[in-house]
Enzyme design. Sequence first.
Site, PDB file in Angstrom:
ATOM      1  N   ASP A  83      -0.629  -0.039  -4.426  1.00  0.00           N
ATOM      2  CA  ASP A  83      -2.042   0.332  -4.414  1.00  0.00           C
ATOM      3  C   ASP A  83      -2.217   1.638  -3.657  1.00  0.00           C
ATOM      4  O   ASP A  83      -1.917   1.725  -2.464  1.00  0.00           O
ATOM      5  CB  ASP A  83      -2.842  -0.792  -3.744  1.00  0.00           C
ATOM      6  CG  ASP A  83      -4.334  -0.563  -3.797  1.00  0.00           C
ATOM      7  OD1 ASP A  83      -4.781   0.460  -4.331  1.00  0.00           O
ATOM      8  OD2 ASP A  83      -5.072  -1.427  -3.280  1.00  0.00           O
ATOM      9  N   GLU A 130      -2.105   0.559  -8.708  1.00  0.00           N
ATOM     10  CA  GLU A 130      -3.540   0.277  -8.595  1.00  0.00           C
ATOM     11  C   GLU A 130      -4.307   1.484  -8.056  1.00  0.00           C
ATOM     12  O   GLU A 130      -3.874   2.117  -7.086  1.00  0.00           O
ATOM     13  CB  GLU A 130      -3.710  -0.920  -7.660  1.00  0.00           C
ATOM     14  CG  GLU A 130      -5.119  -1.409  -7.481  1.00  0.00           C
ATOM     15  CD  GLU A 130      -5.138  -2.690  -6.679  1.00  0.00           C
ATOM     16  OE1 GLU A 130      -6.138  -2.913  -5.958  1.00  0.00           O
ATOM     17  OE2 GLU A 130      -4.168  -3.477  -6.752  1.00  0.00           O
ATOM     18  N   GLU A 155     -11.759  -2.658  -8.708  1.00  0.00           N
ATOM     19  CA  GLU A 155     -12.439  -3.053  -7.470  1.00  0.00           C
ATOM     20  C   GLU A 155     -13.565  -2.109  -7.103  1.00  0.00           C
ATOM     21  O   GLU A 155     -14.494  -2.499  -6.379  1.00  0.00           O
ATOM     22  CB  GLU A 155     -11.455  -3.145  -6.306  1.00  0.00           C
ATOM     23  CG  GLU A 155     -10.948  -1.806  -5.786  1.00  0.00           C
ATOM     24  CD  GLU A 155     -10.049  -1.964  -4.570  1.00  0.00           C
ATOM     25  OE1 GLU A 155     -10.521  -1.699  -3.460  1.00  0.00           O
ATOM     26  OE2 GLU A 155      -8.882  -2.365  -4.734  1.00  0.00           O
ATOM     27  N   ASP A 174     -14.250  -7.395  -9.421  1.00  0.00           N
ATOM     28  CA  ASP A 174     -14.630  -8.049  -8.166  1.00  0.00           C
ATOM     29  C   ASP A 174     -16.000  -8.677  -8.368  1.00  0.00           C
ATOM     30  O   ASP A 174     -16.979  -7.993  -8.661  1.00  0.00           O
ATOM     31  CB  ASP A 174     -14.657  -6.993  -7.051  1.00  0.00           C
ATOM     32  CG  ASP A 174     -15.032  -7.542  -5.688  1.00  0.00           C
ATOM     33  OD1 ASP A 174     -16.007  -8.310  -5.593  1.00  0.00           O
ATOM     34  OD2 ASP A 174     -14.370  -7.160  -4.698  1.00  0.00           O
ATOM     35  N   HIS A 207     -10.009  -8.508  -7.650  1.00  0.00           N
ATOM     36  CA  HIS A 207      -9.869  -7.952  -6.312  1.00  0.00           C
ATOM     37  C   HIS A 207     -10.505  -8.862  -5.273  1.00  0.00           C
ATOM     38  O   HIS A 207     -11.657  -9.252  -5.386  1.00  0.00           O
ATOM     39  CB  HIS A 207     -10.544  -6.571  -6.276  1.00  0.00           C
ATOM     40  CG  HIS A 207     -10.726  -6.004  -4.894  1.00  0.00           C
ATOM     41  ND1 HIS A 207     -11.944  -5.985  -4.254  1.00  0.00           N
ATOM     42  CD2 HIS A 207      -9.832  -5.450  -4.040  1.00  0.00           C
ATOM     43  CE1 HIS A 207     -11.809  -5.426  -3.066  1.00  0.00           C
ATOM     44  NE2 HIS A 207     -10.540  -5.104  -2.908  1.00  0.00           N
ATOM     45  N   LYS A 254       0.840  -1.193   0.000  1.00  0.00           N
ATOM     46  CA  LYS A 254       0.000   0.000   0.000  1.00  0.00           C
ATOM     47  C   LYS A 254       0.878   1.246   0.000  1.00  0.00           C
ATOM     48  O   LYS A 254       1.882   1.322   0.721  1.00  0.00           O
ATOM     49  CB  LYS A 254      -0.921   0.013   1.223  1.00  0.00           C
ATOM     50  CG  LYS A 254      -1.902  -1.149   1.267  1.00  0.00           C
ATOM     51  CD  LYS A 254      -2.964  -1.028   0.193  1.00  0.00           C
ATOM     52  CE  LYS A 254      -3.989  -2.135   0.304  1.00  0.00           C
ATOM     53  NZ  LYS A 254      -5.123  -1.968  -0.646  1.00  0.00           N
TER      54      LYS A 254
END
Length: 368
Positions: A197, A223, A249, A272, A299, A168
């Site tokens: 992400d 992401e 996602e 997703d 996701h 992250k």
Amino acid sequence: MANIAQAELYLVNLEPEVKRTDAIQSFVCQETPILVLTDEEGNIGVGYTYTIGTGGSSIVALLNDHLLPMLIGQDADCIEHIWKRLYFHTHATAVGAITSLALSAIDIALWDMRCKKANLPLWKLAGGAKSEIPLYTTEGGWLHLSPEQLVDDALNVQAQGFGGSKIKVGSANIADDERRLSAVREAVGDNYHIMIDANQSFTHDEAIRRARVFADRGITWLEEPLPADDISGHAMLCRQGSLPIAVGESLYSARSFREYLQMHACNIVQVDVARVGGITPWLKVAHLAETYNVSVSPHFLMELHVSLCCAIPNSRWLEYIPQLGPLTEETFHIINGKAQAPELNGIGIEWDWKAIRAKNRGRTVIKR
């Protein structure tokens, strides 16, 4: 023809196995509605959906008050017809997250029933493209973790054969993000994939600035750098070309993915199955992405996505975040860092009904 005779709905809350934080939120609770459909011949299909802390009671209310009463008496084999009928019945709230998440529980249950009646696992009935899919982990890459903790987790899963880790990003200072990524890259070497992400936290200028810095660390994809509805902004980043861009996602319809693909606004599709409305639209998105020569790395929901990834030819990665462990008898098998396609008939999940009933926060039954 066997019509749907009964719908039984549970709501189970699950606490994450580890603390999960990103640039905009903390994952405090997984609300998990679980739907059991039974047809007139006694065939059973189980579907589920989820939230990350809010909205579970709204999904349950939409199912109980509007969708499930319309479902009773319908031909369980006519999945496309049912999906369209329920979608248009909720036209005033579609496309929206709550509606898509509610539709997905029904659609997944219908596919589970279809597969069981055919005596086939989902991955074969939906395409049968491959028997395994490479894994990358997100569970050890959360934003609150120190560089040392990130390195320890990456080395651990690398030793197990995993192909990559997601880290992250979106720290207050770009130097903090760079320090975390550099530590992991130095530890794992050049042949290990690092995905990052941002969870929609950047402005255009910040996304451009950070992408240029991140690219020097051999990043596999960036992401959700921007808000999900900023298609033109993502297209700009793709043209800029510092890093491959992954989105999906936070998109709730197949048409949203079509627009991204048409505008060349993403390089990886992360559809997703719960948020897009179920298996029926998930497969449409995946096949659409294939026509654009774009890979799919979905996701979350690894326990279901393993079967969908193995059904299609253009899947690339399965995201490892344990989700349903407390509610299932077993999860999928992993060999040398690759998730194996389940051989269990249906969607591939063996539920622990004793645990589900013990954790249930409210059961409702609707009959014909």
